[in-house]
Design a protein around this motif. Structure first.
Motif, PDB file in Angstrom:
ATOM      1  N   PHE A 288       0.822  -1.202   0.000  1.00 27.42           N
ATOM      2  CA  PHE A 288       0.000   0.000   0.000  1.00 27.42           C
ATOM      3  C   PHE A 288       0.860   1.257   0.000  1.00 27.42           C
ATOM      4  N   ILE A 289       1.899   1.287   0.823  1.00 28.21           N
ATOM      5  CA  ILE A 289       2.771   2.459   0.906  1.00 28.21           C
ATOM      6  C   ILE A 289       3.472   2.700  -0.434  1.00 28.21           C
ATOM      7  N   VAL A 290       3.969   1.632  -1.062  1.00 30.69           N
ATOM      8  CA  VAL A 290       4.647   1.783  -2.353  1.00 30.69           C
ATOM      9  C   VAL A 290       3.682   2.300  -3.407  1.00 30.69           C
ATOM     10  N   LEU A 291       2.464   1.741  -3.468  1.00 27.99           N
ATOM     11  CA  LEU A 291       1.485   2.193  -4.449  1.00 27.99           C
ATOM     12  C   LEU A 291       1.090   3.645  -4.206  1.00 27.99           C
ATOM     13  N   PHE A 292       0.972   4.036  -2.953  1.00 20.99           N
ATOM     14  CA  PHE A 292       0.647   5.416  -2.627  1.00 20.99           C
ATOM     15  C   PHE A 292       1.750   6.360  -3.098  1.00 20.99           C
ATOM     16  N   LEU A 293       3.003   6.002  -2.832  1.00 20.13           N
ATOM     17  CA  LEU A 293       4.118   6.857  -3.249  1.00 20.13           C
ATOM     18  C   LEU A 293       4.208   6.946  -4.767  1.00 20.13           C
ATOM     19  N   VAL A 294       3.976   5.851  -5.463  1.00 24.21           N
ATOM     20  CA  VAL A 294       3.972   5.885  -6.927  1.00 24.21           C
ATOM     21  C   VAL A 294       2.869   6.805  -7.425  1.00 24.21           C
ATOM     22  N   SER A 295       1.709   6.746  -6.802  1.00 19.72           N
ATOM     23  CA  SER A 295       0.596   7.600  -7.191  1.00 19.72           C
ATOM     24  C   SER A 295       0.922   9.076  -6.982  1.00 19.72           C
ATOM     25  N   VAL A 296       1.557   9.398  -5.868  1.00 22.55           N
ATOM     26  CA  VAL A 296       1.926  10.789  -5.588  1.00 22.55           C
ATOM     27  C   VAL A 296       2.953  11.287  -6.600  1.00 22.55           C
ATOM     28  N   VAL A 297       3.946  10.473  -6.896  1.00 23.11           N
ATOM     29  CA  VAL A 297       4.980  10.867  -7.852  1.00 23.11           C
ATOM     30  C   VAL A 297       4.386  11.045  -9.240  1.00 23.11           C
ATOM     31  N   MET A 298       3.543  10.119  -9.661  1.00 21.14           N
ATOM     32  CA  MET A 298       2.950  10.210 -10.996  1.00 21.14           C
ATOM     33  C   MET A 298       2.054  11.441 -11.126  1.00 21.14           C
ATOM     34  N   SER A 299       1.288  11.745 -10.091  1.00 14.30           N
ATOM     35  CA  SER A 299       0.438  12.932 -10.164  1.00 14.30           C
ATOM     36  C   SER A 299       1.276  14.204 -10.133  1.00 14.30           C
ATOM     37  N   ALA A 300       2.394  14.190  -9.432  1.00 18.16           N
ATOM     38  CA  ALA A 300       3.279  15.361  -9.405  1.00 18.16           C
ATOM     39  C   ALA A 300       3.938  15.569 -10.767  1.00 18.16           C
ATOM     40  N   LEU A 301       4.287  14.476 -11.446  1.00 18.76           N
ATOM     41  CA  LEU A 301       4.898  14.594 -12.769  1.00 18.76           C
ATOM     42  C   LEU A 301       3.905  15.101 -13.807  1.00 18.76           C
TER      43      LEU A 301
END
Length: 57
Positions: A38-51
């Motif tokens: 869950f933590i990894v998927l959340f961080l990927v989601s945050v990074v992708m939305s920031a990009l």
């Protein structure tokens, strides 16, 4: 996914309270794995939305 980790954590606590050490350890391991996923998927989601230029929610 986080809900599954929480449910497994509660099951591990109940099993530990009843004295089933092996079962509690196994369930706790599964809950820990789900939490890390869950933590990894959340961080990927945050990074992708920031990009993409959107602010993370």
């Amino acid at each position: 996914m986080l809900q599954a980790a929480i449910v497994l954590f509660i099951l591990a606590l109940v099993a530990a309270a009843l004295g089933f050490g092996g079962i509690a350890g196994g369930i706790a391991g599964i809950a820990q794995f789900c939490f890390y996923v869950f933590i990894v998927l959340f961080l990927v989601s945050v990074v992708m939305s920031a990009l993409k230029g959107r602010t993370p929610v």
